[in-house]
Design a protein around this motif. Structure first.
Motif, short mmCIF file in Angstrom:
data_model
loop_
_atom_site.label_atom_id
_atom_site.label_comp_id
_atom_site.label_asym_id
_atom_site.label_seq_id
_atom_site.Cartn_x
_atom_site.Cartn_y
_atom_site.Cartn_z
N CYS A 435 0.86 -1.19 0.00
CA CYS A 435 0.00 0.00 0.00
C CYS A 435 0.89 1.23 0.00
CB CYS A 435 -0.90 -0.01 1.24
SG CYS A 435 -1.74 1.55 1.52
N LYS A 437 0.31 4.08 1.15
CA LYS A 437 0.25 4.80 2.43
C LYS A 437 0.80 3.98 3.59
CE LYS A 437 -3.97 6.92 2.28
NZ LYS A 437 -5.23 6.84 3.00
N CYS A 438 0.39 2.72 3.66
CA CYS A 438 0.70 1.92 4.85
C CYS A 438 1.92 1.03 4.69
CB CYS A 438 -0.48 1.04 5.23
SG CYS A 438 -2.04 1.90 5.19
N CYS A 479 -6.27 -2.07 0.40
CA CYS A 479 -5.35 -2.25 1.52
C CYS A 479 -6.14 -2.66 2.75
CB CYS A 479 -4.60 -0.95 1.77
SG CYS A 479 -3.78 -0.92 3.37
N CYS A 481 -5.49 -2.32 5.60
CA CYS A 481 -5.24 -1.42 6.72
C CYS A 481 -6.04 -0.13 6.57
CB CYS A 481 -3.74 -1.15 6.76
SG CYS A 481 -3.20 -0.38 8.26
N CYS A 482 -5.91 0.54 5.40
CA CYS A 482 -6.54 1.84 5.23
C CYS A 482 -7.71 1.79 4.27
CB CYS A 482 -5.53 2.87 4.76
SG CYS A 482 -4.97 2.58 3.07
ZN ZN Z 1 -3.01 1.15 3.33
#
Ligand code: ZN
Ligand code: ANZ
Length: 835
Positions: A435, A437-438, A479, A481-482
């Motif tokens: 990802c 971002k993550c 993702c 996560c996000c």
């Molecule tokens: Zn993410």
């Protein structure tokens, strides 16, 4: 009655299958020391089917397991398939057939072949590593490794097979070539997933001492881990360019360090190279990048290198030493840089001789003008070390360096982290999402298994990306996560992954909540006996130990080693026929013209019979299916065990197989004689008791060949009588049962039994009936009887002589004298002539 092995074997295999005869018993009231876990190395289900090597180990464990069950043990004996891997994928590339289809049909074929040998596996526990309910847990273990920081991504030069178009682990490179296809391996920089096995190097080394494995395998693992102790030493670079750290096992030779060498890839090379030398250095780096580590470190290889123009300062004596680069220094070992001591290191000596660098002797004992002296001796030209031996001087130097902050004690391992990703289709998808971002995010456990998607083409892209990378709908994901856009990892795991933990899945193969239930682990682990080929000495066996230790650390297994005892079966080789010029002739071009005498059919040229590996081109490959069809599974089993000790390599001989087959036929016909309940003749009874004793002991110690030989003795003795004695033949059939189980079951039935022989109790023997008659022997010294001894009547001359000489009473009589002659009259006396 004819020995109709075909119908007998089919009948009993069906019976065992239908009745689940060999289902592993899990009864908590059976104490731990009455449970045994006996494991075979599961096969890769290749298209070629079983070869004769498979049944060798499988028969050995089968006999042992059947014996243990009859002795009252709870036995776990499973079988499965290591079913991810390149051949199915390469076949898919050629034919377009999905690897799953090929794999499934190969497994079906293997299973049928294995079953046709009558092995007592608990088939309800079969696993295949390629099925989602299995690889779900392989992925789960990977996530645990990832969580623990034991899996990391790295752009590293890896071994690249230009033909399989995939990265290879060091272990898969044999003499610079791809283990699978034989192509010359190249170096290529690729983004890889790597497992930090080096974090476990010390424990993997230490714990080898705990297991009962063949010494040769232990030594191979120790060498592979390659622990080395020494020091890191800091040399400051001239001109304030910082310091250069080297790793050395010989800090005591510091006064003899006359130049330094960096690996061509060392990051400092670019910094320190002077303009004058840059062109030469850059050219050299390019050449070195094409060679494998193995080629680079070969001994006796012509040394090459380039001078950087830079100098460093020897911390010991302040001398100025030139800094070179050379490909005999690997970037991946130690610090990627060395201090060169040409007087005491042969590779340095060769390099110094070639480039005319000074050679300074600092240890006496050799002639350093001829070659490096690597032995021990008093130090010279070494300041405060002068006069000290090697070990003392090493310690003194380390202390000196540490006190001044110029170095420290250091340990290095040859073991490298494990390149764990493959750019291929037919393997476990690595359950990670990239990802923006993550970063790298694990696929949540409840979303496992991450299924292998369908692809249109299995052809690797060759760019270093797997065919999975081409399936956009699969690659593009959210993702975990996000919830933003993410991309799936497209590398897959190497074939070793599934085999790292299959022995645990057998314990609980249908569990869909955990990879294995804790109660099952407690009940069965560790594996008591693991049997397989020695070719897995450092690959599978090291990886499996590593994973097991990680699982131990997270508390999901109860032992720090998985395999308590390991036995390597020897290779079954074949005879081959050799011309004078050593070239080999295919089996079908050979005529036997006399005992052990062979000629080439076409030319009449005499041939020598030699032992070689079975190979298609020599047409000496034995197909187990043919043997089973023509002689039966019992003959095949018995013959492979009768060929020689399990651990030895031995050549296949169809004549030998026929001999064993005749023995079984003879036993079968023996049973046609009238069966009586009379008291048997004592000599035959003794033979039976000796047989039970020998078969019990030899089966327990895996000496199957000698157990079989004793069974042959019994059958021969039995033929001397016109009747068959029930009280003897019954225990004999039970002894036979682990070895030739189909025949034993059938004979048991013919004896009027309604029970299953395989589940009967192992027969007992009467120890009194196993000792032979004794005779009294007189021991004379110079003709005078001095002692009398009871010995077995069939004792050998050598043993008798030894006993007489070692007798304490006799030794007293001979004190201070020399034995000049020993006369042995078997059954009567030993006369020692002394002076
Ligand atoms: Zn993410
Ligand atoms: C000086 C020296 C003097 C060395 C001497 C040996 C004998 P093992 O036992 O395998 O650990 N070395 C260090 N790093 C290296 C690298 N990256 N590539 C190639 N060679 C490297 O060997 C350690 C020895 O191998 C080290 O000790 C170093 O040479 C060399 F009389 O340092 B020695």
């Amino acid at each position: 009655m004819d020995y109709d092995f075909r119908s007998i074997e089919g009948k009993w295999q069906k019976y065992w299958d239908d009745n689940r005869t060999f289902k592993a018993v899990e009864d908590p009231s059976i104490p731990k020391d009455r449970r045994r876990y006996v494991l075979d190395m599961f096969p890769y289900p290749s298209g070629a089917g079983l070869h004769v090597g498979h049944p060798e180990g499988y028969t050995a464990t089968d006999i042992y397991c059947r014996f243990l069950r009859m002795k009252g043990y709870a036995v776990l004996h499973p079988m499965g398939f290591d079913s991810f891997g390149l051949p199915a994928e390469n076949y898919a590339i050629k034919t377009g057939t999905h690897p799953e289809i090929t794999t499934k049909s190969n497994i079906d074929n293997f299973r049928e072949q294995i079953k046709s040998l009558g092995f007592s596996y608990d088939w309800d526990r079969e696993v295949s590593t390629h099925t989602p309910d299995y690889y779900r847990w392989t992925q789960w273990i990977f996530l645990k490794l990832f969580e623990k920081g034991l899996a990391y991504e790295s752009e590293t030069p890896i071994n690249w097979c230009p033909s399989c178009l995939t990265g290879l682990a060091n272990e898969e490179v044999k003499e610079g070539r791809c283990e699978r296809c034989g192509a010359q391996v190249e170096r290529k920089n690729l983004r890889q997933w790597i497992l930090r096995i080096t974090a476990y190097a010390e424990r993997l080394l230490q714990d080898i001492d705990k297991v009962e494995w063949p010494e040769a395998i232990k030594a191979m693992q120790r060498n592979w881990i390659g622990k080395s102790t020494g020091a890191e030493v800091a040399f400051s670079l001239e001109g304030g360019q910082g310091e250069l750290r080297v790793y050395t096992t010989r800090p005591d030779t510091l006064f003899g360090a006359t130049y330094m060498v960096l690996a061509p890839e060392h990051p400092l090379v670019d910094v320190i190279t002077t303009d004058e030398h840059r062109e030469e250095v850059v050219n050299y780096i390019r050449q070195a990048s094409l060679k494998s580590d193995l080629e680079r470190t070969e001994l006796n290889k012509d040394k090459t290198g380039a001078f950087t123009g830079a100098y460093a300062i020897n911390p010991m004596n302040g001398e100025r030493v030139p800094v070179w680069i050379s490909d005999y220094i690997l970037i991946s070992y130690g610090t990627g840089a060395i201090m060169a001591v040409p007087a005491h290191d042969q590779r340095d000596w060769e390099f110094a001789t070639k480039f005319d660098l000074p050679i300074i002797e600092v240890l006496q004992g050799g002639d350093v003008s001829k070659e490096a002296f690597t032995g021990d001796g008093p130090h010279v030209n070494s300041g405060f070390l002068d006069g000290m031996g090697k070990e003392e001087a090493i310690e003194a130097t380390i202390q000196w360096l540490e006190e001044r902050g110029k170095g420290n004690r250091a340990i290095n391992y040859k073991l490298r982290d494990w390149v764990f990703s493959r750019q291929r289709y037919w393997g476990e998808p690595i359950p990670l999402v990239h990802c923006e971002k993550c970063g790298i995010v694990p696929v949540p456990e409840d979303q496992l298994p991450l299924l292998l998607p369908e692809v249109e083409s299995y052809v690797p892209t060759g760019t270093g990306e797997s065919p999975l990378a081409a399936i956009e709908s699969w690659v593009n994901t959210t993702c975990p996560c996000c919830g933003g856009k993410g991309k799936r990892e497209t590398n897959t795991m190497p074939q070793w992954a599934g085999s790292c933990w299959y022995y645990l899945r057998y314990l609980d193969p249908k569990n869909d909540r955990e990879f294995v239930g804790q109660d099952k682990v407690d009940y069965w682990m560790p594996v008591d006996l693991y049997v397989g080929g020695a070719e897995h000495a450092v690959l599978h066996l090291l990886y499996a130990r590593f994973w097991h230790k990680v699982l131990f650390d997270i508390g999901v297994v109860n032992t720090d080693e998985p395999f308590r005892r390991l036995v390597n079966q020897g290779m079954i080789t074949s005879y081959a026929y050799q011309r004078k010029d050593k070239s080999l002739v295919a089996m079908d071009q050979v005529t036997e013209v006399g005992p052990d005498s062979f000629v080439e059919t076409a030319t009449g040229e005499p041939l020598e019979r030699v032992v070689a590996k079975m190979s298609k081109s020599l047409k000496n490959v034995i197909n187990p299916d043919d043997i089973i069809k023509n002689y039966g599974a019992d003959s095949m089993r018995m013959y492979e065990m009768f060929m020689g000790p399990l651990q030895m390599s031995k050549p296949w001989s169809t004549q030998g197989l026929i001999g064993v087959h005749r023995f079984l036929e003879r036993l079968w016909r023996l049973m046609d004689r009238p069966m009586v309940d009379d008291v048997p003749p004592v000599e035959l009874a003794r033979c039976l008791h000796k047989t039970v004793k020998k078969v019990s002991e030899d089966t327990d110690s895996l000496n199957f060949n000698t157990a079989i030989a004793q069974m042959m003795v019994f059958v021969n003795e039995s033929y001397k009588h016109d009747q068959v004695y029930r009280s003897l033949i019954e225990p004999f059939v039970l002894c036979l049962c682990p070895y030739a189980p189909h025949m034993a079951e059938e004979l048991w039935e013919r004896l009027g039994k309604t029970s299953c022989a395989s589940l009967e109790a192992w027969p007992e023997y009467d120890p009194d009936m196993t000792v032979d008659d004794e005779v009294t022997i007189a021991i004379q010294v110079n003709g005078k009887v001095r002692e009398k001894l009871q010995v077995p009547s069939d004792i050998s001359k050598e043993d008798l002589e030894k006993i007489a000489l070692e007798h304490p009473g006799v030794q007293k009589r001979m004190e201070g004298m020399k034995v000049v002659k020993v006369i042995v009259v078997p059954g009567r006396l030993v006369n020692l002539v002394v002076k």
